[in-house]
Design an enzyme around this catalytic site. Structure first.
Site, short mmCIF file in Angstrom:
data_model
loop_
_atom_site.label_atom_id
_atom_site.label_comp_id
_atom_site.label_asym_id
_atom_site.label_seq_id
_atom_site.Cartn_x
_atom_site.Cartn_y
_atom_site.Cartn_z
CE1 TYR A 109 -2.83 -3.26 0.72
CE2 TYR A 109 -4.39 -1.59 1.38
CZ TYR A 109 -4.10 -2.89 1.02
OH TYR A 109 -5.12 -3.81 0.96
CE LYS A 150 4.14 -17.77 -0.93
NZ LYS A 150 3.42 -19.06 -0.75
CG ASP A 191 0.67 -20.01 0.90
OD1 ASP A 191 1.36 -19.87 1.93
OD2 ASP A 191 1.13 -20.41 -0.17
CG ASP A 251 -7.13 -5.09 3.53
OD1 ASP A 251 -8.16 -5.22 4.22
OD2 ASP A 251 -7.09 -4.37 2.51
CG ASP A 300 -12.12 -8.63 4.82
OD1 ASP A 300 -11.83 -7.85 5.74
OD2 ASP A 300 -12.77 -8.29 3.82
#
Ligand code: NAI
Ligand code: MG
Length: 341
Positions: A128, A181, A214, A238, A242
């Site tokens: 971002y 990652k 993941d 982010d 969710d």
């Protein structure tokens, strides 16, 4: 206490209207400063985050933020005002708690999860960073993923400090899961991981684990009870928050704090919800929990507890909005919370 209220677009004004009524009910002398930001503001003024809004947000003791509708296509001059606010106010820690929903499982269509976790998301850099460009005559798009030692250190410290304070409250062994990652993003997440493990070494009382993003997504979906505090970079946080919020009843119940040094902005995790805007059926409980988080941050713990207890009663007994299987409106739910207060 002076609170800057930025309702924004879509259902932002609907849910913040409810939240502000709850805030007024518990802190009658609260001073509310309305400020604007978002897509409608951009269309009117040519700027999504006016300087006057930034000034009001800086001057207030805390900010309540609704939601903004950012287009998914590139609009010259437009930048998401919430991303800009987090950066301008240096609100580096995005704290997103998820507590398993304890209401009748047939209502939420899923078993009541026994989870109690927090996603701690780095809020100022990563993917971002806003550094995006086209090259190659427009055929190649490049986004720069910025990871710094400074931002990684402070977000991981925030996560470990939070784990320690939660352990006192929950009477449980604290654990922090570092999500990255680094096997693919070897340089950027490599730095994040190295810094995170260095910080972790300073907290020998806290169990530390690391997990690739993941796998973390799958485990958050499948075994949310196995997490305590999850710390990760901006975009991963982010997305993972969710995923996790499903166990807490979905987006209508997911709240977040954006914290910096002496500054805070509280906002529901959800966006502008264009599919339900204007229908009066948005769940206001995420925004109302933001009020509780704000009060707690201002050391008004008993007021926060009153708001939470009232919201919990409404969640258990109804009325409920359609996202929780009910048929009631935003106003019905807000009124019920205030009645219980
Ligand atoms: P969204 O969070 O607005 O909606 C996703 C789904 O959840 C929709 O079906 C919506 O009806 C439902 N939902 C969300 N909040 C709810 C509530 N309080 N009660 C009941 N149902 C609720 O995400 P979406 O649709 O991906 O994005 C819509 C717009 O919002 C976009 O312009 C996006 O840029 C913006 N957005 C803004 C955010 C912010 O201001 N922090 C965060 C996420 C998206
Ligand atoms: Mg999001």
């Amino acid at each position: 206490m002076q609170v800057c209220v930025i309702s924004g677009d879509g259902i932002g004004p609907e849910v913040l209207g409810a939240a502000v009524n709850v805030l007024r009910a518990v802190v009658p002398d609260v001073e509310l400063i309305e400020a604007e930001a978002g897509w409608a503001t951009f269309q009117r003024l040519g700027v999504a985050l006016p300087d006057t809004t930034l000034t009001a947000a800086r001057a207030a003791d805390a900010v309540l933020f609704g939601a903004v509708a950012s287009p998914s296509h590139n609009v010259p001059g437009y930048r998401s005002p919430i991303v800009a606010l987090r950066r301008e106010l240096d609100l580096y820690a995005n704290i997103r708690p998820v507590v398993g929903l304890q209401i009748d499982p047939t209502i939420s269509n899923r078993p009541a999860a026994t989870c109690n976790l927090v996603v701690v998301r780095e809020n100022t850099e990563g993917l971002y960073s806003g550094r995006e460009r086209l090259e190659d005559g427009g055929d190649t798009a490049i986004a720069e993923r910025v990871i710094t030692r400074r931002a990684s250190t402070r977000i991981v410290r925030a996560a470990f400090d939070l784990a320690r304070s939660r352990a006192v409250a929950n009477h449980a062994q604290p654990k922090v899961t570092i999500v990255h990652k680094a096997n693919v993003l070897r340089v950027s997440d490599g730095l994040f991981r190295t810094v995170a493990l260095d910080v972790a070494a300073g907290y020998p009382d806290i169990t530390t684990e690391e997990m690739l993003v993941d796998v973390a997504a799958m485990r958050l979906a499948q075994h949310p009870e196995s997490f305590d505090v999850v710390v990760t970079t901006n975009l991963f946080g982010d997305i993972l928050s969710d995923v996790a919020c499903i166990h807490g009843g979905g987006l209508g119940l997911a709240s977040s704090a954006n914290l910096g040094e002496g500054r805070a902005l509280f906002e529901p995790v959800h966006g502008a919800a264009p599919d339900i805007v204007g229908k009066g059926i948005a769940n206001p409980l995420a925004a109302i929990e933001c009020v509780a988080m704000l009060l707690e941050w201002r050391h008004l713990g008993s007021a926060a507890a009153r708001v939470r207890a009232a919201a919990a009663r409404v969640l258990a007994d109804g009325p409920r909005t359609p996202d929780l299987g009910g048929a009631s409106t935003t106003a019905d739910v807000a009124r019920a919370v205030i009645e219980r207060l």
